[in-house]
Scaffold this motif. Structure first.
Motif, PDB file in Angstrom:
ATOM      1  N   SER A  26       0.837  -1.174   0.012  1.00  0.00           N
ATOM      2  CA  SER A  26       0.155   0.098   0.154  1.00  0.00           C
ATOM      3  C   SER A  26       0.797   1.148   0.061  1.00  0.00           C
ATOM      4  CB  SER A  26      -0.966  -0.054   1.157  1.00  0.00           C
ATOM      5  OG  SER A  26      -1.742  -1.248   1.247  1.00  0.00           O
ATOM      6  N   VAL A  27       0.397   2.340  -0.578  1.00  0.00           N
ATOM      7  CA  VAL A  27       1.170   3.632  -0.709  1.00  0.00           C
ATOM      8  C   VAL A  27       0.081   4.680  -0.517  1.00  0.00           C
ATOM      9  CG1 VAL A  27       2.400   5.117  -2.154  1.00  0.00           C
ATOM     10  CG2 VAL A  27       2.911   2.697  -2.268  1.00  0.00           C
ATOM     11  N   VAL A  28       0.362   5.383   0.608  1.00  0.00           N
ATOM     12  CA  VAL A  28      -0.376   6.539   0.587  1.00  0.00           C
ATOM     13  C   VAL A  28       0.440   7.858   0.758  1.00  0.00           C
ATOM     14  CG1 VAL A  28      -1.661   7.897   2.501  1.00  0.00           C
ATOM     15  CG2 VAL A  28      -1.605   5.417   2.423  1.00  0.00           C
ATOM     16  N   TYR A  29       0.315   8.753  -0.319  1.00  0.00           N
ATOM     17  CA  TYR A  29       0.947  10.139  -0.553  1.00  0.00           C
ATOM     18  C   TYR A  29       0.725  11.076   0.508  1.00  0.00           C
ATOM     19  CZ  TYR A  29       2.248   8.428  -5.201  1.00  0.00           C
ATOM     20  OH  TYR A  29       2.723   7.680  -6.191  1.00  0.00           O
ATOM     21  N   ALA A  30       1.568  11.937   0.993  1.00  0.00           N
ATOM     22  CA  ALA A  30       1.643  12.730   1.829  1.00  0.00           C
ATOM     23  C   ALA A  30       0.337  13.832   1.794  1.00  0.00           C
ATOM     24  CB  ALA A  30       2.883  13.760   2.094  1.00  0.00           C
ATOM     25  N   GLY A  31      -0.322  13.851   2.765  1.00  0.00           N
ATOM     26  CA  GLY A  31      -1.497  14.961   2.676  1.00  0.00           C
ATOM     27  C   GLY A  31      -2.938  14.147   1.895  1.00  0.00           C
ATOM     28  N   GLN A  32      -2.595  12.911   1.424  1.00  0.00           N
ATOM     29  CA  GLN A  32      -3.666  12.595   0.654  1.00  0.00           C
ATOM     30  C   GLN A  32      -4.640  11.425   1.873  1.00  0.00           C
ATOM     31  OE1 GLN A  32      -4.904  13.122  -2.444  1.00  0.00           O
ATOM     32  NE2 GLN A  32      -3.243  14.702  -2.641  1.00  0.00           N
ATOM     33  N   PRO A  33      -5.820  11.594   1.693  1.00  0.00           N
ATOM     34  CA  PRO A  33      -6.443  10.694   2.529  1.00  0.00           C
ATOM     35  C   PRO A  33      -6.485   9.184   2.285  1.00  0.00           C
ATOM     36  CG  PRO A  33      -8.223  12.125   1.399  1.00  0.00           C
ATOM     37  CD  PRO A  33      -6.658  12.624   0.963  1.00  0.00           C
ATOM     38  N   ALA A  34      -6.851   9.087   0.790  1.00  0.00           N
ATOM     39  CA  ALA A  34      -6.994   7.828   0.263  1.00  0.00           C
ATOM     40  C   ALA A  34      -5.711   7.127  -0.277  1.00  0.00           C
ATOM     41  CB  ALA A  34      -8.101   7.747  -0.922  1.00  0.00           C
ATOM     42  N   PRO A  35      -5.360   5.829  -0.111  1.00  0.00           N
ATOM     43  CA  PRO A  35      -4.046   5.302  -0.697  1.00  0.00           C
ATOM     44  C   PRO A  35      -4.182   5.415  -2.224  1.00  0.00           C
ATOM     45  CG  PRO A  35      -5.658   3.731   0.136  1.00  0.00           C
ATOM     46  CD  PRO A  35      -6.412   4.790   0.731  1.00  0.00           C
ATOM     47  N   ALA A  36      -2.824   5.479  -2.692  1.00  0.00           N
ATOM     48  CA  ALA A  36      -2.953   5.608  -4.122  1.00  0.00           C
ATOM     49  C   ALA A  36      -2.613   4.005  -4.529  1.00  0.00           C
ATOM     50  CB  ALA A  36      -1.824   6.186  -4.528  1.00  0.00           C
ATOM     51  N   LEU A  37      -2.187   3.227  -3.745  1.00  0.00           N
ATOM     52  CA  LEU A  37      -2.090   1.724  -4.048  1.00  0.00           C
ATOM     53  C   LEU A  37      -2.511   0.956  -2.667  1.00  0.00           C
ATOM     54  CD1 LEU A  37      -1.156   0.390  -6.414  1.00  0.00           C
ATOM     55  CD2 LEU A  37       1.186   0.356  -5.207  1.00  0.00           C
ATOM     56  N   ASP A  38      -3.537   0.137  -2.854  1.00  0.00           N
ATOM     57  CA  ASP A  38      -4.156  -0.447  -1.647  1.00  0.00           C
ATOM     58  C   ASP A  38      -3.855  -1.993  -1.650  1.00  0.00           C
ATOM     59  OD1 ASP A  38      -5.964  -0.731   0.444  1.00  0.00           O
ATOM     60  OD2 ASP A  38      -7.734  -0.008  -0.427  1.00  0.00           O
ATOM     61  N   ALA A  39      -3.274  -2.464  -0.703  1.00  0.00           N
ATOM     62  CA  ALA A  39      -2.924  -3.814  -0.399  1.00  0.00           C
ATOM     63  C   ALA A  39      -2.691  -4.694  -1.690  1.00  0.00           C
ATOM     64  CB  ALA A  39      -4.032  -4.762   0.423  1.00  0.00           C
ATOM     65  N   VAL A  40      -1.826  -4.454  -2.325  1.00  0.00           N
ATOM     66  CA  VAL A  40      -1.529  -5.199  -3.804  1.00  0.00           C
ATOM     67  C   VAL A  40      -0.707  -6.440  -3.501  1.00  0.00           C
ATOM     68  CG1 VAL A  40      -0.648  -4.899  -6.000  1.00  0.00           C
ATOM     69  CG2 VAL A  40      -2.106  -3.100  -5.072  1.00  0.00           C
ATOM     70  N   ASP A  41      -1.141  -7.472  -4.203  1.00  0.00           N
ATOM     71  CA  ASP A  41      -0.336  -8.856  -4.072  1.00  0.00           C
ATOM     72  C   ASP A  41      -0.248  -9.189  -5.970  1.00  0.00           C
ATOM     73  OD1 ASP A  41      -0.437  -9.555  -1.410  1.00  0.00           O
ATOM     74  OD2 ASP A  41      -2.666  -9.987  -1.580  1.00  0.00           O
ATOM     75  N   LEU A  42       1.095  -9.141  -5.957  1.00  0.00           N
ATOM     76  CA  LEU A  42       1.362  -9.453  -7.281  1.00  0.00           C
ATOM     77  C   LEU A  42       2.860  -9.883  -7.428  1.00  0.00           C
ATOM     78  CD1 LEU A  42       0.280  -8.900 -10.538  1.00  0.00           C
ATOM     79  CD2 LEU A  42       1.737  -6.853 -10.286  1.00  0.00           C
ATOM     80  N   ASP A  43       3.120 -11.058  -8.263  1.00  0.00           N
ATOM     81  CA  ASP A  43       4.500 -11.464  -8.540  1.00  0.00           C
ATOM     82  C   ASP A  43       4.991 -11.127  -9.844  1.00  0.00           C
ATOM     83  OD1 ASP A  43       4.440 -12.880  -6.315  1.00  0.00           O
ATOM     84  OD2 ASP A  43       4.034 -14.768  -7.080  1.00  0.00           O
ATOM     85  N   ILE A  44       6.098 -10.608  -9.935  1.00  0.00           N
ATOM     86  CA  ILE A  44       6.705 -10.271 -11.326  1.00  0.00           C
ATOM     87  C   ILE A  44       7.765 -11.357 -11.789  1.00  0.00           C
ATOM     88  CG2 ILE A  44       7.992  -8.518 -12.564  1.00  0.00           C
ATOM     89  CD1 ILE A  44       7.161  -6.613 -10.386  1.00  0.00           C
ATOM     90  N   LEU A  45       7.606 -12.057 -12.722  1.00  0.00           N
ATOM     91  CA  LEU A  45       8.170 -13.393 -12.973  1.00  0.00           C
ATOM     92  C   LEU A  45       9.474 -12.715 -13.890  1.00  0.00           C
ATOM     93  CD1 LEU A  45       5.458 -15.594 -14.171  1.00  0.00           C
ATOM     94  CD2 LEU A  45       6.233 -15.267 -11.928  1.00  0.00           C
ATOM     95  N   ALA A  46      10.648 -13.502 -13.574  1.00  0.00           N
ATOM     96  CA  ALA A  46      11.868 -13.279 -14.491  1.00  0.00           C
ATOM     97  C   ALA A  46      11.721 -13.523 -15.872  1.00  0.00           C
ATOM     98  CB  ALA A  46      12.980 -14.004 -14.050  1.00  0.00           C
ATOM     99  N   GLY A  47      12.072 -12.596 -16.759  1.00  0.00           N
ATOM    100  CA  GLY A  47      11.911 -12.608 -18.171  1.00  0.00           C
ATOM    101  C   GLY A  47      10.495 -12.420 -18.763  1.00  0.00           C
TER     102      GLY A  47
END
Lengths: 260, 265
Positions: A11-32
């Motif tokens: 999760s990412v919340v920017y300073a001064g913003q009430p709502a998260p810009a990114l909210d509980a994200v689960d994701l795998d990035i596979l090599a290649g």
């Protein structure tokens, strides 16, 4: 395929913003793999790219985890290349193309300037830049938007990273140039066996060349999976809406009469 | 039937000792109540053409006839009066509005300047315009910066129709919008055209957008108009290399496994 980065509960919340810009994200990035992150304005897709690249502003509050298979995040510029949407602001206006492309190789690979320049010329050839030996001495303002984006890609590739992030790298370009740049990115990652994270608002553009797609809306991951599987049998209504709103040349026109 | 006819329009710019021909001998016509889609890559001259039409810059040569008048020789109060008849909607709407404007002032200014309705009826007309583009009356007091991109584009469309024009020029007017919003804006434009008989000049590098709204399509390349015809014919049977390149560049949604997907090389 091995997992390059396992993202959990990010999760990412920017300073001064009430709502998260990114909210509980689960994701795998596979090599290649070529992974496309798809979303509209405010979906959190660029925040995800910046979080992965370590480019979030200092006031942003980050929770959750990113586990890298290497044990540490990729070194920006060296192991990770980043191509931004607007090449006119990502290139330095007072440095020549040669300096900007060679700098990565000099800084990260420890090449002396002469060798770094020779390498820069090679990379410019690789991104199909017309007359690369002349381009080394040119300044960004002398180039077209498409040429500038080729330079930005060349600069991102200068230190031979194994992971490339392209954040809306083609949306400021016209369609013809966009198609060329997308084809170029596809070829480059295939040839060098790189991992590509391709951020876009255009589901059709991603459908043409991504191995997997992940759809984002309002900071949340809606669904992710192999491209054809998600597009041919989307589980979520939002994905269906995105597919239905796509318009190409075979979509029937909105006007009633076909011709005057 | 012919609302606008452009003949042999040319324009060059010189910068830093280089001479660039932005328009070379361009001729085209737009019929009453119909849409001409103007396609072309960056630098093909489409925006220069739109600007000359708006009388924002003068051409080097050529004529423009609009509603049976010599549009390029109009000047002074006569030009100001007639400007109401050609309106424009830009890609960067925020840049096209005074940043301190409110929705009421954005829509009130053209009504006042062109004396479209008596002063007492202006508030009612503003609400009617907002309603027509699908926005609630409560928006009048908002700052133009407080609304979303799609809503701002609706306000720009309301401003364009406020002066009851016979032609609206759209310069990449939907390119910056999310796809779901883009579709709704295009539907609104088609409805407005059918309802009010306004002709459109729709400038875009995206042929999929032009295909949706255009009766005819003209293709520009390096300052020249190289192909034009009914929209379906240009798309299905393009005659020029530039038109073929624009068609090939439209991303196709690949839903089934395919061997010849556009970007798969």
């Amino acid at each position: 395929m091995t997992v390059l980065c396992r993202i959990s509960g990010l999760s990412v919340v920017y300073a001064g913003q009430p709502a998260p810009a990114l909210d509980a994200v689960d994701l795998d990035i596979l090599a290649g793999e070529r992974l496309a992150i798809i979303g509209e304005s405010g979906s959190g897709k660029s925040t995800l790219a910046r979080a992965i690249a370590g480019l979030l502003p200092s006031g942003a509050r980050v929770t959750g985890e990113m586990e890298w298979s290497a044990g540490h995040p990729p070194h920006p510029g060296r192991e990770l290349g980043f191509v931004f949407q607007d090449p006119s602001s990502s290139l330095n206006p007072v440095l020549t193309i040669g300096e900007q492309v060679a700098e990565g190789a000099r800084q990260h690979l420890g090449l002396p300037w002469a060798a770094a320049y020779a390498q820069a010329q090679k990379i410019l050839e690789k991104v199909h830049f017309p007359q690369p030996e002349k381009a080394l001495r040119a300044f960004p303002h002398q180039l077209s938007g498409g040429q500038r984006q080729r330079v930005a890609i060349a600069a991102a590739l200068a230190a031979k990273p194994s992971f490339l992030i392209a954040d809306e790298a083609t949306s400021a370009l016209d369609m013809v140039v966009q198609a060329e740049i997308v084809a170029l990115l596809g070829d480059l990652v295939k040839e060098a066996d790189m991992t590509l994270l391709f951020i876009t608002h255009d589901i059709a553009l991603a459908s043409g060349f991504a191995d997997r797609i992940a759809i984002f809306k309002d900071g949340r991951l809606v669904e992710a999976g192999p491209t054809l599987a998600v597009l041919s049998s989307p589980r979520e209504i939002y994905t269906q809406t995105l597919i239905a709103s796509h318009r190409d040349l075979s979509t029937s026109p909105l006007i009633k009469e076909p011709a005057s | 039937m012919t609302l606008l006819s452009i003949e042999n329009l040319s324009k060059h710019f010189s910068s830093g000792g280089r001479d660039i021909a932005a328009l070379k001998d361009v001729s085209l016509t737009i019929a009453d109540g119909k849409t001409l889609g103007l396609a072309g890559a960056s630098g093909s001259g489409k925006s220069t053409l739109a600007r000359i039409l708006m009388r924002l810059i003068p051409p080097d040569a050529g004529t423009v006839r609009f509603e049976d008048e010599d549009w390029l020789t109009l000047s002074g109060s006569e030009l100001r009066r007639r400007r109401a008849k050609i309106q424009m909607v830009f890609q960067d709407v925020l840049g096209a509005f005074n940043p301190r404007a409110t929705v009421a002032s954005v829509l009130g200014d053209p009504l006042r300047i062109h004396a479209i309705v008596p002063k007492a009826e202006r508030p009612k007309e503003i609400v009617a315009l907002l309603d027509r583009v699908g926005l609630p009356a409560s928006y009048v007091a908002r700052s133009i910066r407080e609304v979303s991109g799609g809503q701002r584009q609706r306000i720009a469309i309301a401003r364009a129709i406020a002066t009851r024009p016979s032609l609206i020029v759209f310069d990449e007017a939907v390119s910056a919008l999310d796809v779901s919003i883009r579709g709704k804006i295009l539907e609104l434009l088609v409805e407005l055209q059918e309802e009010r008989g306004i002709a459109y000049l729709f400038v875009s590098h995206d042929l999929a957008v032009l295909r949706a709204v255009s009766h005819r399509i003209a293709v520009m390349d390096a300052g020249r108009l190289i192909e034009s015809g009914p929209a379906d014919q240009v798309i299905e049977n393009p005659q020029s290399q530039a038109a073929r390149a624009l068609i090939a560049a439209v991303p196709r949604l690949v839903i089934k496994p395919t061997r010849d997907s556009v970007h798969d090389t």
